[in-house]
Every structure is written in C-alpha cells, then in structure tokens.
Design a protein around this motif. Structure first.
Motif, mmCIF file in Angstrom:
data_model
loop_
_atom_site.group_PDB
_atom_site.id
_atom_site.type_symbol
_atom_site.label_atom_id
_atom_site.label_comp_id
_atom_site.label_asym_id
_atom_site.label_seq_id
_atom_site.Cartn_x
_atom_site.Cartn_y
_atom_site.Cartn_z
ATOM 1 N N GLU A 47 0.834 -1.204 0.000
ATOM 2 C CA GLU A 47 0.000 0.000 0.000
ATOM 3 C C GLU A 47 0.873 1.259 0.000
ATOM 4 O O GLU A 47 0.628 2.196 -0.760
ATOM 5 N N CYS A 48 1.901 1.268 0.821
ATOM 6 C CA CYS A 48 2.806 2.421 0.875
ATOM 7 C C CYS A 48 3.546 2.614 -0.437
ATOM 8 O O CYS A 48 3.680 3.744 -0.923
ATOM 9 N N ILE A 49 4.009 1.526 -1.015
ATOM 10 C CA ILE A 49 4.714 1.601 -2.295
ATOM 11 C C ILE A 49 3.785 2.156 -3.374
ATOM 12 O O ILE A 49 4.189 2.992 -4.185
ATOM 13 N N SER A 50 2.528 1.733 -3.360
ATOM 14 C CA SER A 50 1.550 2.235 -4.333
ATOM 15 C C SER A 50 1.333 3.736 -4.179
ATOM 16 O O SER A 50 1.175 4.449 -5.174
ATOM 17 N N ARG A 51 1.331 4.228 -2.934
ATOM 18 C CA ARG A 51 1.170 5.669 -2.719
ATOM 19 C C ARG A 51 2.385 6.442 -3.240
ATOM 20 O O ARG A 51 2.241 7.552 -3.748
ATOM 21 N N ILE A 52 3.567 5.858 -3.119
ATOM 22 C CA ILE A 52 4.770 6.506 -3.640
ATOM 23 C C ILE A 52 4.728 6.548 -5.164
ATOM 24 O O ILE A 52 5.166 7.512 -5.786
ATOM 25 N N GLU A 53 4.168 5.524 -5.779
ATOM 26 C CA GLU A 53 4.077 5.457 -7.241
ATOM 27 C C GLU A 53 2.981 6.366 -7.794
ATOM 28 O O GLU A 53 3.054 6.782 -8.941
ATOM 29 N N ALA A 54 1.979 6.683 -6.979
ATOM 30 C CA ALA A 54 0.826 7.471 -7.428
ATOM 31 C C ALA A 54 1.242 8.899 -7.764
ATOM 32 O O ALA A 54 2.292 9.366 -7.320
ATOM 33 N N PRO A 55 0.420 9.599 -8.558
ATOM 34 C CA PRO A 55 0.738 11.007 -8.853
ATOM 35 C C PRO A 55 0.962 11.777 -7.552
ATOM 36 O O PRO A 55 0.259 11.589 -6.576
ATOM 37 N N GLY A 56 1.944 12.632 -7.552
ATOM 38 C CA GLY A 56 2.308 13.370 -6.352
ATOM 39 C C GLY A 56 3.470 12.722 -5.626
ATOM 40 O O GLY A 56 4.208 13.376 -4.914
ATOM 41 N N HIS A 57 3.633 11.411 -5.801
ATOM 42 C CA HIS A 57 4.764 10.655 -5.251
ATOM 43 C C HIS A 57 5.059 11.043 -3.804
ATOM 44 O O HIS A 57 6.143 11.526 -3.482
ATOM 45 N N LYS A 58 4.085 10.840 -2.919
ATOM 46 C CA LYS A 58 4.290 11.228 -1.525
ATOM 47 C C LYS A 58 3.753 10.172 -0.576
ATOM 48 O O LYS A 58 2.915 9.350 -0.946
ATOM 49 N N ILE A 59 4.254 10.244 0.650
ATOM 50 C CA ILE A 59 3.838 9.335 1.705
ATOM 51 C C ILE A 59 4.063 10.063 3.039
ATOM 52 O O ILE A 59 5.046 10.799 3.175
ATOM 53 N N PRO A 60 3.152 9.893 4.014
ATOM 54 C CA PRO A 60 3.387 10.519 5.313
ATOM 55 C C PRO A 60 4.689 10.009 5.935
ATOM 56 O O PRO A 60 5.050 8.837 5.767
ATOM 57 N N LEU A 61 5.380 10.881 6.633
ATOM 58 C CA LEU A 61 6.665 10.535 7.228
ATOM 59 C C LEU A 61 6.549 9.307 8.131
ATOM 60 O O LEU A 61 7.405 8.416 8.071
ATOM 61 N N ASP A 62 5.519 9.243 8.955
ATOM 62 C CA ASP A 62 5.348 8.073 9.843
ATOM 63 C C ASP A 62 5.239 6.778 9.049
ATOM 64 O O ASP A 62 5.820 5.763 9.431
ATOM 65 N N ASP A 63 4.501 6.809 7.939
ATOM 66 C CA ASP A 63 4.370 5.613 7.109
ATOM 67 C C ASP A 63 5.693 5.285 6.420
ATOM 68 O O ASP A 63 6.024 4.112 6.239
ATOM 69 N N ALA A 64 6.449 6.303 6.036
ATOM 70 C CA ALA A 64 7.745 6.073 5.407
ATOM 71 C C ALA A 64 8.693 5.372 6.370
ATOM 72 O O ALA A 64 9.412 4.443 5.986
ATOM 73 N N GLU A 65 8.686 5.806 7.621
ATOM 74 C CA GLU A 65 9.544 5.172 8.623
ATOM 75 C C GLU A 65 9.111 3.738 8.887
ATOM 76 O O GLU A 65 9.950 2.836 9.013
ATOM 77 N N THR A 66 7.802 3.507 8.947
ATOM 78 C CA THR A 66 7.289 2.144 9.135
ATOM 79 C C THR A 66 7.639 1.279 7.936
ATOM 80 O O THR A 66 8.054 0.121 8.097
#
Length: 107
Positions: A47-66
């Motif tokens: 799910e996190c990888i999909s959010r990084i691939e999505a337009p905007g290419h972003k993820i909340p910092l807490d999720d990135a650390e997890t």
C-alpha cells in the motif's frame, strides 16, 4: 484535551525517478520475502509503495519510517541474502535521502 491548532502531517515527496527506483527495489525485495513475513506487513508495504508510485509521489513521514522498518524485516527474513541486501540498501539510500531533505526543509 483539544488542539487549538491544526496538526500538520509531514510528507516525504519523491521525484518521479526516485519513486520509480524506490518502488522497483521495494517490490523486488518483497518478492524475496521469507515465510516469517506476515500478510499484514506485506499488504501495508504494498500500500505504501503504491502511494509513492501514485501522482504526487508522496507518503506521510510516519508511514515512510514504518515502511523502511518493514522492508528491513523483509530483508532479514529472506533465505537469500543477495539480492535482498542490495535491494534493501537501495531502498534505504533513497528513503533516507528524502527524509533528510525533509528535515532540512523543516529547520
């Protein structure tokens, strides 16, 4: 207790090239996941990888650390240290660089 101000959620942003490189390494690393890697870890990582691939290419910092921790766990649970270690190193390099730049911008 109620917060009088809105809490800002820090996001980690990726360029398109960084997002592609990170997601490629992370997805390939997940293919090497061992039996100890649980379905909930796998699903959250995907799910996190999909959010990084999505337009905007972003993820909340807490999720990135997890995500970084989950990918590290994936690397440690695989029975084949290579290429898992190399893929893990690529993920750490890209994500660490993005987090470092985020903290510099906040200062």
């Amino acid at each position: 207790m109620f917060l009088s101000q809105k809490t800002r959620i820090p996001f980690v942003f990726f360029s398109e090239d960084q997002a592609n490189a990170f997601s490629d390494s992370a997805r390939r690393l997940l293919t090497w996941a061992g039996e100890e890697y649980t379905d909930c870890c796998y699903k959250f990582a995907r799910e996190c990888i999909s959010r990084i691939e999505a337009p905007g290419h972003k993820i909340p910092l807490d999720d990135a650390e997890t995500l970084l921790a989950l990918l590290g766990h994936c690397c440690l649970t695989t029975n084949t240290p290579e290429p898992a270690h190399t893929l893990w190193s690529q993920c750490v390099r890209i994500l660490s660089q993005r987090i470092c730049e985020l903290t510099r911008e906040a200062a």
